[in-house]
Design a protein around this motif. Structure first.
Motif, PDB file in Angstrom:
ATOM      1  N   LYS A 289     -74.602  76.440 -30.182  1.00 12.53           N
ATOM      2  CA  LYS A 289     -75.108  75.076 -29.985  1.00 12.53           C
ATOM      3  C   LYS A 289     -76.004  74.998 -28.747  1.00 12.53           C
ATOM      4  CE  LYS A 289     -71.568  72.502 -32.401  1.00 12.53           C
ATOM      5  NZ  LYS A 289     -70.557  71.440 -32.352  1.00 12.53           N
ATOM      6  N   GLU A 290     -75.643  75.726 -27.685  1.00 14.07           N
ATOM      7  CA  GLU A 290     -76.471  75.734 -26.483  1.00 14.07           C
ATOM      8  C   GLU A 290     -77.807  76.428 -26.744  1.00 14.07           C
ATOM      9  OE1 GLU A 290     -73.139  75.641 -22.937  1.00 14.07           O
ATOM     10  OE2 GLU A 290     -73.575  77.573 -23.910  1.00 14.07           O
ATOM     11  N   LEU A 291     -77.791  77.490 -27.546  1.00 13.51           N
ATOM     12  CA  LEU A 291     -79.044  78.153 -27.904  1.00 13.51           C
ATOM     13  C   LEU A 291     -79.938  77.200 -28.684  1.00 13.51           C
ATOM     14  CD1 LEU A 291     -81.000  80.484 -28.151  1.00 13.51           C
ATOM     15  CD2 LEU A 291     -79.592  81.400 -30.021  1.00 13.51           C
ATOM     16  N   LYS A 292     -79.379  76.477 -29.639  1.00 10.80           N
ATOM     17  CA  LYS A 292     -80.158  75.517 -30.424  1.00 10.80           C
ATOM     18  C   LYS A 292     -80.738  74.424 -29.517  1.00 10.80           C
ATOM     19  CE  LYS A 292     -79.825  72.820 -34.704  1.00 10.80           C
ATOM     20  NZ  LYS A 292     -80.431  71.567 -34.263  1.00 10.80           N
TER      21      LYS A 292
ATOM     22  N   THR B 239     -86.755  83.368 -33.843  1.00  6.31           N
ATOM     23  CA  THR B 239     -85.326  83.604 -33.667  1.00  6.31           C
ATOM     24  C   THR B 239     -84.582  82.794 -34.706  1.00  6.31           C
ATOM     25  OG1 THR B 239     -83.560  83.739 -32.010  1.00  6.31           O
ATOM     26  CG2 THR B 239     -84.916  81.744 -31.984  1.00  6.31           C
ATOM     27  N   LYS B 240     -83.307  83.138 -34.885  1.00  5.83           N
ATOM     28  CA  LYS B 240     -82.469  82.354 -35.781  1.00  5.83           C
ATOM     29  C   LYS B 240     -81.174  82.048 -35.065  1.00  5.83           C
ATOM     30  CE  LYS B 240     -80.300  86.067 -38.414  1.00  5.83           C
ATOM     31  NZ  LYS B 240     -80.093  86.638 -39.732  1.00  5.83           N
ATOM     32  N   VAL B 241     -80.565  80.926 -35.437  1.00  7.03           N
ATOM     33  CA  VAL B 241     -79.371  80.441 -34.776  1.00  7.03           C
ATOM     34  C   VAL B 241     -78.287  80.206 -35.820  1.00  7.03           C
ATOM     35  CG1 VAL B 241     -78.415  78.587 -33.349  1.00  7.03           C
ATOM     36  CG2 VAL B 241     -80.798  79.292 -33.037  1.00  7.03           C
ATOM     37  N   SER B 242     -77.127  80.746 -35.566  1.00  4.84           N
ATOM     38  CA  SER B 242     -75.985  80.521 -36.441  1.00  4.84           C
ATOM     39  C   SER B 242     -75.598  79.052 -36.419  1.00  4.84           C
ATOM     40  CB  SER B 242     -74.800  81.373 -35.970  1.00  4.84           C
ATOM     41  OG  SER B 242     -73.624  81.022 -36.659  1.00  4.84           O
TER      42      SER B 242
ATOM     43  N   GLU C 209     -82.527  84.690 -18.014  1.00  5.11           N
ATOM     44  CA  GLU C 209     -81.309  83.898 -18.157  1.00  5.11           C
ATOM     45  C   GLU C 209     -81.396  82.628 -17.307  1.00  5.11           C
ATOM     46  OE1 GLU C 209     -76.775  84.716 -19.252  1.00  5.11           O
ATOM     47  OE2 GLU C 209     -78.007  86.369 -18.575  1.00  5.11           O
ATOM     48  N   GLU C 210     -82.048  82.718 -16.155  1.00 10.02           N
ATOM     49  CA  GLU C 210     -82.215  81.562 -15.280  1.00 10.02           C
ATOM     50  C   GLU C 210     -83.067  80.485 -15.965  1.00 10.02           C
ATOM     51  OE1 GLU C 210     -82.818  84.769 -14.263  1.00 10.02           O
ATOM     52  OE2 GLU C 210     -80.971  84.967 -13.091  1.00 10.02           O
ATOM     53  N   TYR C 211     -84.152  80.899 -16.620  1.00 12.93           N
ATOM     54  CA  TYR C 211     -84.998  79.949 -17.345  1.00 12.93           C
ATOM     55  C   TYR C 211     -84.208  79.303 -18.473  1.00 12.93           C
ATOM     56  CZ  TYR C 211     -88.843  77.958 -20.032  1.00 12.93           C
ATOM     57  OH  TYR C 211     -89.656  77.082 -20.702  1.00 12.93           O
ATOM     58  N   PHE C 212     -83.467  80.109 -19.227  1.00 13.68           N
ATOM     59  CA  PHE C 212     -82.640  79.582 -20.308  1.00 13.68           C
ATOM     60  C   PHE C 212     -81.675  78.533 -19.771  1.00 13.68           C
ATOM     61  CE2 PHE C 212     -78.727  79.492 -22.730  1.00 13.68           C
ATOM     62  CZ  PHE C 212     -79.186  79.298 -24.031  1.00 13.68           C
ATOM     63  N   ASN C 213     -80.961  78.871 -18.705  1.00 13.29           N
ATOM     64  CA  ASN C 213     -79.962  77.953 -18.143  1.00 13.29           C
ATOM     65  C   ASN C 213     -80.582  76.673 -17.621  1.00 13.29           C
ATOM     66  OD1 ASN C 213     -77.755  79.602 -18.731  1.00 13.29           O
ATOM     67  ND2 ASN C 213     -77.960  80.724 -16.816  1.00 13.29           N
ATOM     68  N   SER C 214     -81.833  76.713 -17.182  1.00 19.98           N
ATOM     69  CA  SER C 214     -82.489  75.507 -16.672  1.00 19.98           C
ATOM     70  C   SER C 214     -82.837  74.520 -17.791  1.00 19.98           C
ATOM     71  CB  SER C 214     -83.754  75.877 -15.901  1.00 19.98           C
ATOM     72  OG  SER C 214     -84.799  76.247 -16.782  1.00 19.98           O
ATOM     73  N   LYS C 215     -82.857  74.997 -19.039  1.00 21.82           N
ATOM     74  CA  LYS C 215     -83.233  74.129 -20.168  1.00 21.82           C
ATOM     75  C   LYS C 215     -82.038  73.589 -20.938  1.00 21.82           C
ATOM     76  CE  LYS C 215     -87.800  74.556 -20.196  1.00 21.82           C
ATOM     77  NZ  LYS C 215     -88.760  73.497 -20.411  1.00 21.82           N
ATOM     78  N   ILE C 216     -80.863  74.195 -20.756  1.00 22.48           N
ATOM     79  CA  ILE C 216     -79.703  73.689 -21.498  1.00 22.48           C
ATOM     80  C   ILE C 216     -79.031  72.647 -20.659  1.00 22.48           C
ATOM     81  CG2 ILE C 216     -79.378  75.765 -22.889  1.00 22.48           C
ATOM     82  CD1 ILE C 216     -76.963  76.411 -21.082  1.00 22.48           C
TER      83      ILE C 216
END
Length: 72
Positions: free
Chosen positions: A5-8, A39-42, A65-72
């Protein structure tokens, strides 16, 4: 490790486009230089396993990972 869900949520906030939905969500992002990332998300809600997460982050999302975490 993040959940599916966080990836989505990241993909939606980072401007990725949902282009197909079957048993997974399929996303695409076209970069300014013309390159395309996919990419695909379960549809599950569990945590992404560490080895799989590292592959997704490096090869599909191509962000830190830092960029990812800043968007969730």
């Amino acid at each position: 490790m993040p959940t599916w869900k966080e990836l989505k949520r990241f993909l939606e906030r980072d401007g990725w486009e949902l282009y197909k939905q079957t048993d997974h969500y399929f996303y695409i992002k076209r970069d300014n230089d013309g390159s395309i990332r996919r990419t695909k998300v379960s549809m599950g809600s569990g945590e992404i396993k560490k080895h799989l997460w590292q592959e997704i982050l490096k090869k599909q999302l191509q962000v830190t990972e830092e960029y990812f975490n800043s968007k969730i």
